[in-house]
Design a protein around this motif. Structure first.
Motif, PDB file in Angstrom:
ATOM      1  N   GLY A   1      -3.342  -5.706  -3.235  1.00 33.53           N
ATOM      2  CA  GLY A   1      -2.550  -6.373  -2.210  1.00 33.53           C
ATOM      3  C   GLY A   1      -1.497  -5.492  -1.582  1.00 33.53           C
ATOM      4  O   GLY A   1      -0.474  -5.997  -1.090  1.00 33.53           O
ATOM      5  N   LEU A   2      -1.737  -4.188  -1.554  1.00 35.95           N
ATOM      6  CA  LEU A   2      -0.753  -3.251  -1.021  1.00 35.95           C
ATOM      7  C   LEU A   2      -1.138  -2.780   0.364  1.00 35.95           C
ATOM      8  O   LEU A   2      -2.320  -2.752   0.722  1.00 35.95           O
ATOM      9  CB  LEU A   2      -0.637  -2.037  -1.950  1.00 35.95           C
ATOM     10  N   GLY A   3      -0.145  -2.381   1.151  1.00 42.60           N
ATOM     11  CA  GLY A   3      -0.355  -1.761   2.451  1.00 42.60           C
ATOM     12  C   GLY A   3       0.034  -0.304   2.393  1.00 42.60           C
ATOM     13  O   GLY A   3       0.732   0.136   1.470  1.00 42.60           O
ATOM     14  N   TRP A   4      -0.386   0.466   3.391  1.00 42.97           N
ATOM     15  CA  TRP A   4      -0.111   1.901   3.385  1.00 42.97           C
ATOM     16  C   TRP A   4       1.371   2.216   3.467  1.00 42.97           C
ATOM     17  O   TRP A   4       1.810   3.276   3.007  1.00 42.97           O
ATOM     18  CB  TRP A   4      -0.849   2.587   4.531  1.00 42.97           C
ATOM     19  N   ASP A   5       2.163   1.324   4.030  1.00 45.52           N
ATOM     20  CA  ASP A   5       3.600   1.565   4.148  1.00 45.52           C
ATOM     21  C   ASP A   5       4.390   1.082   2.943  1.00 45.52           C
ATOM     22  O   ASP A   5       5.605   1.325   2.852  1.00 45.52           O
ATOM     23  CB  ASP A   5       4.150   0.880   5.407  1.00 45.52           C
TER      24      ASP A   5
ATOM     25  N   LEU B   1       2.801   4.581   0.127  1.00 49.78           N
ATOM     26  CA  LEU B   1       1.504   4.737  -0.518  1.00 49.78           C
ATOM     27  C   LEU B   1       0.543   5.583   0.311  1.00 49.78           C
ATOM     28  O   LEU B   1      -0.130   6.475  -0.211  1.00 49.78           O
ATOM     29  CB  LEU B   1       0.896   3.350  -0.780  1.00 49.78           C
ATOM     30  N   GLY B   2       0.469   5.306   1.615  1.00 48.75           N
ATOM     31  CA  GLY B   2      -0.468   6.040   2.454  1.00 48.75           C
ATOM     32  C   GLY B   2      -0.207   7.527   2.441  1.00 48.75           C
ATOM     33  O   GLY B   2      -1.123   8.336   2.274  1.00 48.75           O
ATOM     34  N   ALA B   3       1.066   7.909   2.580  1.00 47.50           N
ATOM     35  CA  ALA B   3       1.419   9.331   2.587  1.00 47.50           C
ATOM     36  C   ALA B   3       1.093   9.979   1.252  1.00 47.50           C
ATOM     37  O   ALA B   3       0.596  11.113   1.196  1.00 47.50           O
ATOM     38  CB  ALA B   3       2.896   9.503   2.929  1.00 47.50           C
TER      39      ALA B   3
END
Length: 348
Positions: free
Chosen positions: A206-210, A220-222
């Motif tokens: 349930g996580l987003g890249w930001d 997270l994305g970075a």
């Protein structure tokens, strides 16, 4: 035929030739900065030329490799972090070449998109050029394909093609014997394999890249876009120093499937899982996705991006050389009679 004033143009069909020309002009300085002995000409020709004699080869064998970056590209596009995905592209090709004993000499890229965004494409290709320079190979050319209807929104795809050379008789692997020592070079994260499972794991959590990365500082994305490490210069230095019998680039299939590719029939590898610590990103992926040890070691590099199989009498000196060039070196195990990879110990 009429004068075309009432007819369709290529731009009407969604292809902007001027944008393509603008991109070439934009990236010429970056490509020029990758020049090395043997490089001939610049961007804009119908083919890329390279002078092997000028590069110092007497009786060369050519080696070629091609690869992409997989669905890691989806994260780069979705987050807009485009500056390092080019390094992934180069690394996936040149790290393979060096495993054959070859020095990467030239690189070509293929960039395909629906509508060319010159700034976005330039950021990607600048990253490719930086990685080429770091690997000692020239960015000799490429292709930018604008294909409306094939790609949508800001989507694009990448492929890389690298050519290297070695002197005849210097190909690897060769001379692997029982008792050889395995030196592992640390990775810098997930590199460029297993991202379909990464993306599914992130979605399931349930996580987003930001969102903050659960395993590292920052979003997270970075964190998941940490680029594939370039092993070319230290690996070539080790080869030239003597005592290297084989190298395995740890990509899809992990240690389990890639290390046996350098082993002759009748020999296997024993790897001590306690020789290094599992980086936090892999611990998080394993725990969140419920991966057992077998699946983890066949899907991801698990913290080891390149393995050198070396003469036991040279292992200490080669480990020192590699450490001196900035690599984190782990003595993983040894070669013994058998088949495949046998794991001992526990991942800490």
């Amino acid at each position: 035929m009429g004068d075309g004033r009432n007819g369709l143009t290529y731009r009407d069909a969604g292809v902007d030739i001027d944008a393509g020309e603008a991109l070439v002009d934009r990236i010429k300085p970056a490509a020029k900065a990758t020049a090395r002995p043997g490089a001939m000409g610049g961007l804009g020709g119908f083919g890329a030329l390279f002078d092997l004699k000028a590069a110092g080869y007497a009786d060369p064998i050519l080696v070629a490799a091609t690869d992409g970056v997989g669905t890691k590209l989806r994260i780069a596009i979705d987050t807009g972090h485009l500056d390092t995905i080019g390094q992934d592209l180069v690394a996936m090709c040149v790290n393979d070449l060096v495993c054959q004993g070859a020095e990467p000499l030239l690189f070509l890229d293929y960039f395909a998109t629906g509508k060319l965004d010159v700034d976005a494409a330039a950021r990607v290709i600048d990253g490719i050029a930086r990685a080429c320079a770091a690997s000692g190979c020239v960015l000799a050319g490429g292709e930018t394909a604008e294909m409306p209807g094939m790609y949508h929104g800001g989507d694009f795809d990448l492929a890389g093609f690298a050519v290297g050379a070695m002197e005849r008789g210097c190909d690897l692997p060769r001379g692997v014997v029982a008792g050889d020592i395995l030196l592992g070079l640390a990775s810098e994260g997930v590199h460029s394999n297993g991202y379909s499972l990464v993306r599914r794991t992130v979605a399931a959590a349930g996580l987003g890249w930001d969102d903050p990365a659960p395993f590292a500082p920052g979003p997270l994305g970075a964190a998941l876009l940490a680029p594939t490490r370039l092993y070319v210069r230290p690996a070539l230095a080790a080869i030239r120093a003597g005592g290297v019998h084989g190298l395995a680039h740890i990509t899809g299939g992990g240690i389990t499937d890639n290390l046996p590719r350098v082993l002759p029939d009748g020999l296997g590898a024993t790897v001590d899982l306690g020789a290094w610590r599992l980086p936090p990103v892999f611990r998080w992926l394993a725990d969140t996705a419920g991966l057992d040890r077998t699946e983890l070691l066949r899907t991801y590099n698990a913290g080891i991006g390149m393995i050198l199989c070396v003469d036991a009498t040279r292992a200490g000196a080669l480990a020192d050389l590699l450490s001196g060039m900035g690599e984190t070196v782990h003595t993983l195990g040894h070669i013994a009679p058998g088949e495949g990879v046998t794991y001992t110990g526990t991942l800490a």
